[in-house]
Design a protein around this motif. Structure first.
Motif: not given
Length: 73
Positions: A35-38, A61-65
């Motif tokens: 989930i590469p959200f800004i 799952i790898v996501t931004v904080d």
């Protein structure tokens, strides 16, 4: 630029646009979900539906904080 990045990595496969109904056929081949959200005010206050769909797959799952995602291991 994105095409160059994708094509230069042997572990990234771009399959093109897929219909939502077909995605489950591909998801079983995921090694990891991202989930590469800004990082901004909107994403800090959202609950990404994709996160819960990814949880159902059972893959890492790898996501931004994102605060919503912090409550899960």
């Amino acid at each position: 630029m994105l095409n160059k990045l994708i094509n230069s990595n042997k572990n990234i496969f771009y399959l093109g646009i897929k219909k939502y109904e077909e995605l489950f056929k591909y998801a079983r081949f995921f090694s990891v979900s991202i989930i590469p959200f800004i990082d901004n005010e909107i994403t800090q206050n959202c609950s990404p539906v994709k996160f819960f769909e990814y949880m159902n797959l059972g893959a890492p799952i790898v996501t931004v904080d994102i605060p919503e995602c912090r409550q899960y291991k």
